[in-house]
Enzyme design. Sequence first.
Site, short mmCIF file in Angstrom:
data_model
loop_
_atom_site.label_atom_id
_atom_site.label_comp_id
_atom_site.label_asym_id
_atom_site.label_seq_id
_atom_site.Cartn_x
_atom_site.Cartn_y
_atom_site.Cartn_z
CG HIS A 96 4.51 17.67 40.71
ND1 HIS A 96 4.94 18.07 42.01
CD2 HIS A 96 3.18 17.17 41.22
CE1 HIS A 96 4.15 17.77 43.06
NE2 HIS A 96 3.14 17.11 42.48
CG HIS A 134 2.48 17.82 47.58
ND1 HIS A 134 1.57 18.91 47.06
CD2 HIS A 134 2.54 17.20 46.51
CE1 HIS A 134 1.01 18.62 45.85
NE2 HIS A 134 1.88 17.56 45.54
CD GLU A 148 31.05 13.18 42.24
OE1 GLU A 148 31.57 13.57 43.51
OE2 GLU A 148 31.38 13.38 41.49
CG HIS A 183 2.98 13.05 44.50
ND1 HIS A 183 1.89 12.60 44.41
CD2 HIS A 183 3.08 14.30 44.37
CE1 HIS A 183 0.94 13.69 44.11
NE2 HIS A 183 1.82 14.73 43.99
CB CYS A 239 0.79 20.18 37.96
SG CYS A 239 0.84 18.72 38.92
ZN ZN Z 1 1.14 16.96 43.68
#
Ligand code: ZN
Length: 223
Positions: free
Chosen positions: A104, A179, A129, A106, A86
């Site tokens: 990050h 993803h 909201e 998933h 990442c």
């Molecule tokens: Zn990922």
Amino acid sequence: MTHRLHPDALRDAAIRAEICALCSHFYKLGWASGTGGGISIRSGETIWMAPSGVEKEKLAPADLFTVDRDGQVLTHPASDLSLTACAPLFLAAYRHRDAGAVLHSHSLEVILAAALVPPGESLDFTRLEMVKGLEGGAYFGTSTLPVIDNTALEHQLEERLEQAILDHAQASAVVVRNHGIYVWGRDVTQAKTQAECIDWLCSAKVRMHAAGIDHLRHDRSIP
Ligand code: ZN
């Protein structure tokens, strides 16, 4: 004489501990299972990141890397680990948004909500909201998240993620179809709370879609 730790060492220890605690928390939410997902934090010119392919719920403070804004490794763990895949994606948010933290996930809720979005369109939220928890979000406004297509390998997302960041100046996240999502904030708290709000919004969208509910139909609130 009392031995005092240097402020940089205290900061380093605190950030390492926070990343490990948050990765464990995200694992329990289903955001970081199967070694996926995670969070990176920046302080000044130093950025802390997890290694690649590790179980996030078992991450230890000593496992983390530090890098600079160009991605040059400053310190690496003693064990034989490589930097998270990442990294280039986290760096894109630091570079273009001056983020203090990038997360990050998933999250399945995000993936399901994105699956409702036709190609080339964005994931939009209004009159819910939790929109107010997003940077610049307002109940009567529309918060828009770009949706990009996935790639075979995580790091290959860099170019399209960077383009989406540049094309959507108001967005604080980019959704990756089938993803997950990259979310950033001015600090770790904002990155985390925005990710939580987006998850809630995606869950609401998916559940209302499944139940055939139009949440605007009976909304009589006036801007
Ligand atoms: Zn990922």
